[in-house]
Design an enzyme around this catalytic site. Sequence first.
Site, PDB file in Angstrom:
ATOM      1  N   LYS A 111     -29.717  32.311  21.799  1.00 20.77           N
ATOM      2  CA  LYS A 111     -29.836  32.384  23.353  1.00 20.77           C
ATOM      3  C   LYS A 111     -31.027  31.695  23.772  1.00 20.77           C
ATOM      4  CE  LYS A 111     -27.817  37.135  24.347  1.00 20.77           C
ATOM      5  NZ  LYS A 111     -27.909  38.247  24.832  1.00 20.77           N
ATOM      6  N   LYS A 194     -15.285  31.953  22.554  1.00 19.24           N
ATOM      7  CA  LYS A 194     -15.056  33.586  22.903  1.00 19.24           C
ATOM      8  C   LYS A 194     -15.002  33.786  24.369  1.00 19.24           C
ATOM      9  CE  LYS A 194     -17.298  37.658  21.718  1.00 19.24           C
ATOM     10  NZ  LYS A 194     -18.656  38.312  21.064  1.00 19.24           N
ATOM     11  N   LYS A 197     -18.510  35.914  30.128  1.00 18.61           N
ATOM     12  CA  LYS A 197     -18.671  35.810  31.477  1.00 18.61           C
ATOM     13  C   LYS A 197     -19.573  34.580  31.805  1.00 18.61           C
ATOM     14  CE  LYS A 197     -21.834  39.391  29.932  1.00 18.61           C
ATOM     15  NZ  LYS A 197     -21.690  40.529  29.990  1.00 18.61           N
TER      16      LYS A 197
END
Length: 336
Positions: A111, A194, A197
Amino acid sequence: MSRIFSGVQPTGNLHLGNYLGAIRNFVRLQDDFECIYCVVDLHAITVWQEPDELRKSIREVTAAFIAAGIDSKKHIIFNQSQVSAHAELAWVFNCVARLGWLNRMTQFKEKAGKNRENASVGLYAYPVLMAADILTYKATHVPVGEDQKQHLELSRDIAQKFNHDFGVEFFPVTEPLILGEATRVMSLRDGEKKMSKSDPSEYSRITLTDGPDEIALKIRKAKTDPEPVPEAGADLDKLREERPEALNLLTIFAALADTPVADVQAEYGGKQFSEFKQALTDLAVASMGPIGEEMQKLVADPGYIDDVLRDGGTRADALAQPVLREVKEIVGLLQP
Ligand code: TRP
């Protein structure tokens, strides 16, 4: 009765992957466990969130929990920031966890990306807050996806070190409840990524609030290959490598129909994808449509959602406070 805790971040549109991978399982655990389901807004703000969007997302996740069938009276649905024990216990755990442990967290590395110097301290300490979430309620079982396993192990390490350092048997060692097959829903545009969003393509995901037309369009546009639907008996590992998009649609069908992938292959193997996609659309609309509609109704009434969260927060706080008090006692902090 054993106690479950799990959380979902309010960071934008919930999609089919969130539903099949997490929320639907939360619903199913209600009969066998005492369940505490949390909208983890403090985790969400470890990366920038527009305040108005955040408020909206918190209510949307709450609506999804309710619409999917979680009973907010029997169990607890609440919002992390409304129970201050999470942040307080996280601080104590910040003093228990070691830098070396956090340095090993792969999700932080992903991240934070290249510009690690610029990541928030909160993003780094994220797994410590997650340990506080779980241990504030002394939860014994935590349903999570694969990607959260390492964080869960960290919370076990924190519980054990706390117990060891203070010479107590206070925190339980939490068991992960890794959820059954079909939990990995991949992007409709790229079967190796995957469903997410943050994917720039709207066509990569079916959101929980998509209507029948949007669902149909996205499935019709979903990437496949020129071959027909894989036959029964096809090796799934090989399919994952060679035809990931085909496998993904089979997996989604199986998850929605609650049957093994092999059964779907037995029925549709050898047929054209156009036919299979039509069946998948009908199934998706039938199973997801009512949830989406209920969510829309709920978010149109924010007062109701806020009441659910307030009630859940009050009940969660009543469970958390005695634990926090004991922690303060053990650590040597004076009670207020
Ligand atoms: N980190 C989890 C996720 O992104 C969400 C989460 C926060 C959580 N606190 C938790 C999950 C406690 C389980 C238990 O999916």
